[in-house]
Design an enzyme around this catalytic site. Structure first.
Site: not given
Ligand code: AMP
Ligand code: ZN
Length: 106
Positions: A31-32, A92-93, A99, A101
């Site tokens: 995760d970034i 929170g999406q 995906h 976590h």
């Molecule tokens: P969620 O949709 O709430 O599950 O969150 C999306 C997750 O994707 C967050 O934790 C972001 O930090 C992560 N994220 C967003 N863009 C990127 C990326 N380019 N590379 C890696 N992680 C990412």
């Protein structure tokens, strides 16, 4: 829609992301913006917006991704971990491409 989706681009290998794991159904990368010492994302290669959109025909993909999470945690010898699926804006999406976590303090 899938052409604009960041996780579709990443899973197609278009973003130069380092994959921790890749197979025919999913990719795994860091995760970034990590919220735990270990914070990985297990991302499907097929665009499915969220768990709320899942159908019986997605069972193999969803269970496969869960097993991948468990195998990676085992490979990394994580003593304990959580797997989360944020679902819907109110859940929170932020990215509407399914995906999981994988998060751990280890
Ligand atoms: P969620 O949709 O709430 O599950 O969150 C999306 C997750 O994707 C967050 O934790 C972001 O930090 C992560 N994220 C967003 N863009 C990127 C990326 N380019 N590379 C890696 N992680 C990412
Ligand atoms: Zn997508």
């Amino acid at each position: 829609m899938a052409e604009e989706c960041i996780f579709c681009k990443i899973s197609r290998g278009e973003m130069d992301t380092d994959f921790i794991h890749e197979d025919e159904q999913c990719v795994v990368f860091n995760d970034i913006n990590p919220k735990a010492k270990t914070h990985l994302l297990i991302v499907s290669k097929r665009h499915l917006p969220s768990l709320a959109d899942a159908k019986d025909s997605d069972a193999d993909l969803l269970s496969h991704m869960l097993l991948v999470a468990g195998k990676i945690a085992k490979d990394k010898e994580l003593k304990g971990y959580r797997v989360q699926i944020h679902t819907g804006k109110e859940g929170g999406q932020e990215i509407f491409h399914i995906h999981y976590h994988l998060m751990s303090p280890f």
